[in-house]
Each structure stands twice: as C-alpha cells, then as structure tokens.
Design an enzyme around this catalytic site. Structure first.
Site, short mmCIF file in Angstrom:
data_model
loop_
_atom_site.label_atom_id
_atom_site.label_comp_id
_atom_site.label_asym_id
_atom_site.label_seq_id
_atom_site.Cartn_x
_atom_site.Cartn_y
_atom_site.Cartn_z
N LYS A 132 0.87 -1.17 0.00
CA LYS A 132 0.00 0.00 0.00
C LYS A 132 0.91 1.23 0.00
O LYS A 132 1.83 1.32 0.83
CB LYS A 132 -0.89 0.00 1.24
CG LYS A 132 -1.88 -1.16 1.27
CD LYS A 132 -2.98 -1.00 0.22
CE LYS A 132 -4.00 -2.14 0.33
NZ LYS A 132 -5.14 -1.97 -0.60
N LYS A 231 -12.64 -8.34 -8.07
CA LYS A 231 -13.02 -8.81 -6.73
C LYS A 231 -14.48 -9.23 -6.77
O LYS A 231 -15.36 -8.36 -6.80
CB LYS A 231 -12.86 -7.68 -5.71
CG LYS A 231 -11.43 -7.25 -5.49
CD LYS A 231 -11.35 -6.14 -4.46
CE LYS A 231 -9.89 -5.87 -4.12
NZ LYS A 231 -9.70 -4.59 -3.45
MG MG Z 1 -6.89 -2.27 -4.30
#
Ligand code: MG
Length: 338
Positions: A132, A231
């Site tokens: 991240k 996703k």
């Molecule tokens: Mg992502």
C-alpha cells in the site's frame, strides 16, 4: 454470513462489507438490513429451478446496487447447487489448476518494516506482495522491498491517493521494478489514469474504478486502464467477475483476482475464482488466518507451490457453529415456501 436452506439442502455465503462505508459505500450494518429486508424476501417468492444462481441474481436485480450483499446470496445459492451435485466450486467453474500462487498485501509502514514483512511473507510461501503506497511513501518502500527480497513480485496499490501531478513519481515507481500499479488515482480521475497508462509499461490496474464489464469498456476506450483487479464481492458476485475476466482476456488487459477481508468461506471462493485461466497477475489469495485469530470456517492451505484450490463439495466445508455463534452480534431470519 448468509445461510440459505432449501429442499435441496443448505448453503453459506459471505458478505464482505466492511464495518464502515469507507472503501466502498456498502457497510456491514446496512448490508445486513438489505439482506434481511430486501434480498431474502425476493428469494422466498419463487422456486429456484435450473441454474438457481442465475435465477437468484435476476430476482435481486430489482434492488439497486448492494453488490456485496448480492454476492453473499449468490455464493450461498452456488453452495447449495454445488453441494447437491457433490462438486466443488472449482469444478463448477471448470477450473483444472490444483494450486494458485499466493499473494499478500502489506499495509503502509516504514521502508524497513515493509521490507521485513515482505521477507517474512516470502519465507511463508508468498510469491507476491502488494504494498500500500501513498504520496511521499512510495519509491523508497518499493526500493527497500526489492532490495531485501529480490525474488518476490512487488505490486503497489495507491487506493486513489495520488493526483495527476504525481504521474512522474509513479513512473519512477514503475521503473523500480513493480509488476503492477493498482488504483493510483481517484475513480473519477480518468485523465490522470490515461496519462500514467501512456507513460509506463507495467499494467495500471483499475480496482475501485471498475465494477462491471461496462466500466472496463468505458475506461479502456479512454485509455485509462491496462489491467483490472477483479473482486467478486465488490462487483456483485462470481458471475459478474467471470464476465469481467472474459472481457479483459478478449481485450488484452492484465487481470488480478482481488480479495476482501474475509473468513475462510470467502477465501475458499476466492481461491477457486483465482484458479480460473485468464488471470495474468498474482492475486490477493492468502489464508484468512492472516487477520482472523479464530475463524468459523476451515482456512485455505498454503504450501510452497501456492494456495491449494479447495476441492470439497460446495464453496467450502461447513463452519464450526459454536465459533460462529460466539462471533454473532446480529441475526435475522426470513422464511417462505413456494
Ligand atoms: Mg486495491
């Protein structure tokens, strides 16, 4: 968690909505009400014959949005169907692979800490890490991890934190040896995404920005993506996820199977989906034990060759009901007979 009981047997589904409407506008308490008040009553109105998973989603289409709640229903119906036919979800999807490469995300931390985490994950069997990043915390992180664990594939995820002025620094990040840059800009900043796609050779992956086949088409025609993180919970379920994967494959776009914070149930579903042919990048397939101390569901198995694709009938084996009860904070039941 959704349980559906039918004449054919039962099935379980997981809703991946987070506690707060942060990363997506859906959130757990709202999804609970939508499931109990809006979605479940529709399912009890008619028989789900034939491909019940398709019928169920058509029934739910009268409710706008709510992809994670709908994905939970789809998973439960698929679980019923697969169990009734003694087939695993992987069988149902036509998957032949027995293992998928394991990938884990690492939250924002110092370069030293991220390098240390990446080393640990590589030792545990993860072939890919996704760092991240956000402005001011990017290139040094990538360089630290690449230096510490050169063998591990590195992807980065900006979660929409960058602006168009940051194309330069992201180009440097790409040159530092990352395999993909995920959702660097806010979902509506198509111009910045297009500028980065034009500037780098690595896939610029749309995550939050691509929730449907139509989104993929729109962003691709604007030159604003070269990959998609698919996703299933975020896009409304496995059926839509497979359609998106097919579209990406036809369009020559990179693809990665993305996961949410899930129990072993959601992770079982993800591992089966991630084993589909067509994914070009290592996805977020990791055991739920990375974040859950206790889990009602059995976890995925991580071996040196990757995560084992589940082969038990249904999406996953049944949960431990005592553990599930211990973690239950709200319960609703909807009954009907047609
Ligand atoms: Mg992502």
């Amino acid at each position: 968690m959704v349980r559906i009981d039918t004449d054919e047997g039962h099935g379980w589904g997981e809703c991946s909505a987070l506690p707060e409407p942060s990363y997506t506008d859906e959130y757990a308490a709202g999804a609970f009400r939508v499931l109990v008040d809006r979605l479940a009553p529709r399912l009890t109105r008619r028989r789900l014959d034939g491909s019940a998973a398709i019928v169920a989603l058509e029934l739910l289409s009268g409710v706008e949005g709510q992809p994670m709640a709908k994905a939970a229903v789809e998973m439960a119906v698929l679980d019923v169907e697969c169990r009734a036919q003694s087939m695993s979800l992987a069988d149902r999807l036509g998957v032949s692979r027995r293992a998928v490469p394991a990938g884990a995300a690492i939250g924002l931390a110092s370069p030293e800490r991220m390098a240390e985490r990446a080393s640990e994950l590589a030792t545990e069997g993860f072939g890919r890490v996704k760092l991240k990043i956000r402005p001011g915390h990017d290139l040094a992180l990538v360089e630290a991890v690449r230096t510490a664990v050169p063998s591990v594939e590195v992807q980065v995820d900006g979660n929409g934190s960058y602006r168009s002025a940051d194309v330069g620094v992201l180009t440097a990040v790409a040159a530092a040896g990352v395999a993909a840059i995920e959702q660097p800009f806010p979902t509506d900043d198509v111009g910045a995404a297009a500028a980065l796609v034009a500037a780098v050779d690595v896939p610029v992956v749309a995550d939050e920005a691509a929730a449907s086949v139509a989104d993929i088409d729109r962003l691709q025609s604007a030159g604003a993506l070269s990959g998609v993180s698919i996703k299933p919970p975020r896009v409304g379920g496995i059926r839509t996820a497979v359609a998106m994967l097919d579209r990406c494959a036809a369009a020559g776009l990179a693809t990665t199977a993305g996961g949410m914070v899930e129990s072993g149930l959601g992770r079982h579903a993800l591992a089966a989906v991630a084993a589909l042919d067509g994914f070009t990048l290592t996805g977020d397939v990791s055991p739920a034990g990375r974040w859950l101390a206790t889990d009602p569901w059995p976890d995925l198995t991580l071996r040196p060759g990757g995560v084992v694709v589940p082969d038990s009938p249904g999406v996953a084996p049944d949960p431990d009901l005592d553990i599930l009860a211990a973690h239950t904070i709200r319960f609703g039941e909807v009954t009907g007979r047609v």
